[in-house]
Design an enzyme around this catalytic site. Sequence first.
Site, PDB file in Angstrom:
ATOM      1  N   PHE A 104      -9.232  19.719 -25.625  1.00 11.67           N
ATOM      2  CA  PHE A 104      -9.526  18.297 -25.629  1.00 11.67           C
ATOM      3  C   PHE A 104     -10.726  18.072 -24.708  1.00 11.67           C
ATOM      4  O   PHE A 104     -10.884  18.771 -23.701  1.00 11.67           O
ATOM      5  CB  PHE A 104      -8.342  17.427 -25.205  1.00 11.67           C
ATOM      6  CG  PHE A 104      -8.722  15.969 -25.268  1.00 11.67           C
ATOM      7  CD1 PHE A 104      -8.944  15.375 -26.490  1.00 11.67           C
ATOM      8  CD2 PHE A 104      -8.955  15.245 -24.119  1.00 11.67           C
ATOM      9  CE1 PHE A 104      -9.388  14.049 -26.566  1.00 11.67           C
ATOM     10  CE2 PHE A 104      -9.386  13.923 -24.189  1.00 11.67           C
ATOM     11  CZ  PHE A 104      -9.604  13.326 -25.412  1.00 11.67           C
ATOM     12  N   THR A 105     -11.538  17.078 -25.040  1.00 11.71           N
ATOM     13  CA  THR A 105     -12.829  16.897 -24.359  1.00 11.71           C
ATOM     14  C   THR A 105     -12.717  16.863 -22.834  1.00 11.71           C
ATOM     15  O   THR A 105     -13.284  17.710 -22.141  1.00 11.71           O
ATOM     16  CB  THR A 105     -13.511  15.612 -24.856  1.00 11.71           C
ATOM     17  OG1 THR A 105     -12.591  14.525 -24.712  1.00 11.71           O
ATOM     18  CG2 THR A 105     -13.903  15.723 -26.325  1.00 11.71           C
ATOM     19  N   ASP A 161       0.223  18.599 -21.934  1.00  7.17           N
ATOM     20  CA  ASP A 161      -0.423  17.287 -22.030  1.00  7.17           C
ATOM     21  C   ASP A 161       0.513  16.389 -22.823  1.00  7.17           C
ATOM     22  O   ASP A 161       0.688  16.561 -24.027  1.00  7.17           O
ATOM     23  CB  ASP A 161      -1.774  17.446 -22.734  1.00  7.17           C
ATOM     24  CG  ASP A 161      -2.548  16.143 -22.812  1.00  7.17           C
ATOM     25  OD1 ASP A 161      -1.904  15.077 -22.929  1.00  7.17           O
ATOM     26  OD2 ASP A 161      -3.792  16.177 -22.767  1.00  7.17           O
ATOM     27  N   LYS A 202      -1.557   5.989 -23.899  1.00  6.30           N
ATOM     28  CA  LYS A 202      -1.225   6.231 -25.309  1.00  6.30           C
ATOM     29  C   LYS A 202       0.240   5.853 -25.564  1.00  6.30           C
ATOM     30  O   LYS A 202       0.562   4.682 -25.698  1.00  6.30           O
ATOM     31  CB  LYS A 202      -1.481   7.707 -25.650  1.00  6.30           C
ATOM     32  CG  LYS A 202      -2.968   8.049 -25.848  1.00  6.30           C
ATOM     33  CD  LYS A 202      -3.663   8.382 -24.580  1.00  6.30           C
ATOM     34  CE  LYS A 202      -5.045   8.963 -24.812  1.00  6.30           C
ATOM     35  NZ  LYS A 202      -5.806   9.107 -23.567  1.00  6.30           N
ATOM     36  N   TYR A 232       0.842  -1.206   0.000  1.00  7.83           N
ATOM     37  CA  TYR A 232       0.000   0.000   0.000  1.00  7.83           C
ATOM     38  C   TYR A 232       0.873   1.250   0.000  1.00  7.83           C
ATOM     39  O   TYR A 232       0.599   2.215  -0.706  1.00  7.83           O
ATOM     40  CB  TYR A 232      -0.913   0.003   1.231  1.00  7.83           C
ATOM     41  CG  TYR A 232      -1.998   1.061   1.153  1.00  7.83           C
ATOM     42  CD1 TYR A 232      -3.255   0.723   0.652  1.00  7.83           C
ATOM     43  CD2 TYR A 232      -1.758   2.367   1.548  1.00  7.83           C
ATOM     44  CE1 TYR A 232      -4.245   1.680   0.542  1.00  7.83           C
ATOM     45  CE2 TYR A 232      -2.751   3.330   1.441  1.00  7.83           C
ATOM     46  CZ  TYR A 232      -3.994   2.990   0.947  1.00  7.83           C
ATOM     47  OH  TYR A 232      -4.974   3.935   0.836  1.00  7.83           O
ATOM     48  N   ARG A 281     -15.481  13.112 -33.908  1.00  4.29           N
ATOM     49  CA  ARG A 281     -14.790  14.272 -33.354  1.00  4.29           C
ATOM     50  C   ARG A 281     -15.347  15.479 -34.100  1.00  4.29           C
ATOM     51  O   ARG A 281     -14.925  15.803 -35.199  1.00  4.29           O
ATOM     52  CB  ARG A 281     -13.266  14.148 -33.543  1.00  4.29           C
ATOM     53  CG  ARG A 281     -12.628  13.111 -32.624  1.00  4.29           C
ATOM     54  CD  ARG A 281     -12.906  13.396 -31.185  1.00  4.29           C
ATOM     55  NE  ARG A 281     -12.259  12.518 -30.222  1.00  4.29           N
ATOM     56  CZ  ARG A 281     -12.811  12.166 -29.071  1.00  4.29           C
ATOM     57  NH1 ARG A 281     -14.034  12.529 -28.759  1.00  4.29           N
ATOM     58  NH2 ARG A 281     -12.154  11.440 -28.202  1.00  4.29           N
ATOM     59  N   PHE A 340     -20.634  12.384 -25.909  1.00  4.16           N
ATOM     60  CA  PHE A 340     -20.427  11.450 -27.016  1.00  4.16           C
ATOM     61  C   PHE A 340     -20.299  10.007 -26.550  1.00  4.16           C
ATOM     62  O   PHE A 340     -20.567   9.078 -27.293  1.00  4.16           O
ATOM     63  CB  PHE A 340     -19.182  11.843 -27.825  1.00  4.16           C
ATOM     64  CG  PHE A 340     -17.954  12.043 -26.987  1.00  4.16           C
ATOM     65  CD1 PHE A 340     -17.723  13.251 -26.356  1.00  4.16           C
ATOM     66  CD2 PHE A 340     -17.045  11.017 -26.812  1.00  4.16           C
ATOM     67  CE1 PHE A 340     -16.599  13.436 -25.560  1.00  4.16           C
ATOM     68  CE2 PHE A 340     -15.909  11.190 -26.036  1.00  4.16           C
ATOM     69  CZ  PHE A 340     -15.693  12.397 -25.399  1.00  4.16           C
TER      70      PHE A 340
HETATM   71  N1  F0G Z   1      -5.423  14.322 -23.121  1.00  7.04           N
HETATM   72  C1  F0G Z   1      -5.476  13.863 -24.382  1.00  7.04           C
HETATM   73  C2  F0G Z   1      -4.779  14.607 -25.469  1.00  7.04           C
HETATM   74  C3  F0G Z   1      -6.204  12.705 -24.669  1.00  7.04           C
HETATM   75  O1  F0G Z   1      -6.259  12.257 -25.920  1.00  7.04           O
HETATM   76  C4  F0G Z   1      -6.864  12.034 -23.613  1.00  7.04           C
HETATM   77  C5  F0G Z   1      -7.662  10.847 -23.876  1.00  7.04           C
HETATM   78  C6  F0G Z   1      -6.774  12.550 -22.330  1.00  7.04           C
HETATM   79  C7  F0G Z   1      -6.037  13.704 -22.114  1.00  7.04           C
HETATM   80  C8  F0G Z   1      -7.457  11.905 -21.163  1.00  7.04           C
HETATM   81  O2  F0G Z   1      -6.782  10.776 -20.807  1.00  7.04           O
HETATM   82  O3  F0G Z   1      -8.399   8.922 -21.282  1.00  7.04           O
HETATM   83  O4  F0G Z   1      -6.399   8.581 -19.843  1.00  7.04           O
HETATM   84  O5  F0G Z   1      -8.304   9.909 -19.033  1.00  7.04           O
HETATM   85  N2  F0G Z   1      -7.970  10.461 -25.017  1.00  7.04           N
HETATM   86  C9  F0G Z   1      -8.694   9.283 -25.410  1.00  7.04           C
HETATM   87  C10 F0G Z   1      -8.990   9.355 -26.889  1.00  7.04           C
HETATM   88  C11 F0G Z   1      -9.887   9.000 -24.595  1.00  7.04           C
HETATM   89  O6  F0G Z   1      -9.687   8.440 -27.370  1.00  7.04           O
HETATM   90  O7  F0G Z   1      -8.518  10.254 -27.566  1.00  7.04           O
HETATM   91  P1  F0G Z   1      -7.521   9.480 -20.204  1.00  7.04           P
END
Ligand code: F0G
Length: 470
Positions: free
Chosen positions: A125-126, A216, A259, A73, A383, A451
């Site tokens: 980014f979303t 990022d 990624k 832990y 997108r 989405f």
């Molecule tokens: N920043 C970027 C540029 C991303 O593409 C993503 C996630 C995140 C942050 C968030 O990271 O998913 O680990 O919480 N992108 C995925 C996509 C979901 O399909 O582009 P996460």
Amino acid sequence: MTIPHPVEPWRVKTVEAIRQTDRAYREHALREAGWNPTLLRSEDVAVDLFTDSGTSAMSDRQWAVLMQGDEAYAGARSFYLLRQEVRAHYGFEHVVPVHQGRAGENIVSQLLIRPGHHVAGNMYFTSTRAHQERNGAVFHDVIIDEAHDPTSEHPFKGDVDPAKLRAFIKKHGPDAIPYLSIGATVNMAGGQPISLASLATVREIADAHSLPVVLDTARAVENAYFIKQRESGWADTSIADILRAMCDLADVAIMSAKKDSMVNIGGWIGIRDPDLAERARALVLLYEGLHTYGGMAGRDMEALAQGIVESVREENIAARIGQVAYLGHRLIDAGVPVVRPIGGHCVCVDALATLPHISREEFPAQTLVAALYADTGIRGVERGALSAGRDPVTGENRYPPLEFVRLAIPRRVYTQTHMDVVADSVIRLHTRREQIVRGLEFTHEPPHLRFFQARFRPLGGDSIFDSDTV
Ligand code: F0G
């Protein structure tokens, strides 16, 4: 111009079966999923290009080190190994583990943003913007205009427009700006890179106003590859050194390790300032777990540490980007409108150019995502306006200039044959695109990141296809 498929610098050791389905089955599955392929079961998908996130194949070395995970832990050895690799490759002294990128976004946004704040970045980014807005900030896009033009061949469409950034700071004042939010690569522009020159300019402008830069780093290795290929002066520098040069220009990094680092789950926040790091650790305790595991098991941290090492190997990153380019150029050769130049992790089919007869209100890219699945069994993701969501103040739909179907390629998962099947299928659908006659309207619209879980019905008919389509 056709380009060759790269030779994969790996061979296959374990395989996973793909189930074949027919069109009638897929149309039924799509209706059950409310015309949103996100809600499909993955076993109903032939080639899954929904995302490159958490979908990579781990190497034999990554699987091997899982057994070495220290599941203590507190103070797990695996954490110190992860910290060592993040320090070595990304250069951040303080490493706060989190279970994935958005957990880092949550923590950094909570720490730095107050209601009334303004954040600027190279396109939204979303999940990043969702956390910024939840904490009371307004996001402002300061990316160069070329990023919004799918046909522009600009080599660094992720670059920040310094005039836009300066005007933003002048308008809102540094006191109302908690940080600058920079992505490398820029996902919503189609995986487009930012140049080191632009990052240096951002740093300079930030320093002039004492603003932190938050980078990022989800696909920063892919970004480094493009710098090596395209930016003058960097051709002879290693990917690892370019990655460090990029990170050296940032104060904080938020990493979705799902990624570049080729793990199925994991992430971290990299911080230079010890006080901020201490406050981040305090929040990790609330949301994720102890500061020596975040939301990860010890074995996850082992696989991640190994993934970082593999990610910067020149042959790995060259083959990865080369495979994406191969698919992209097959589509370009066939006249399918895609976002140019081909980005790092995905090929993006321009839905506005493909379905000009479907209005923005009817979500042409989501319609094309649904059509692609029904026709081919391939799953991409929207997108465009659906991903962009609603303005939190006005409640109106946001309509970004880009509206595309993203075909994201998982790392080390699919072969050239799969890429050819995808290319053939997308080209075939493109030639029959006039059979897609209706767009979609919501039957269920979730409040955040809509989405993922939205449900739809075809607008004004039973199907998005005309009745002759088989
Ligand atoms: N920043 C970027 C540029 C991303 O593409 C993503 C996630 C995140 C942050 C968030 O990271 O998913 O680990 O919480 N992108 C995925 C996509 C979901 O399909 O582009 P996460």
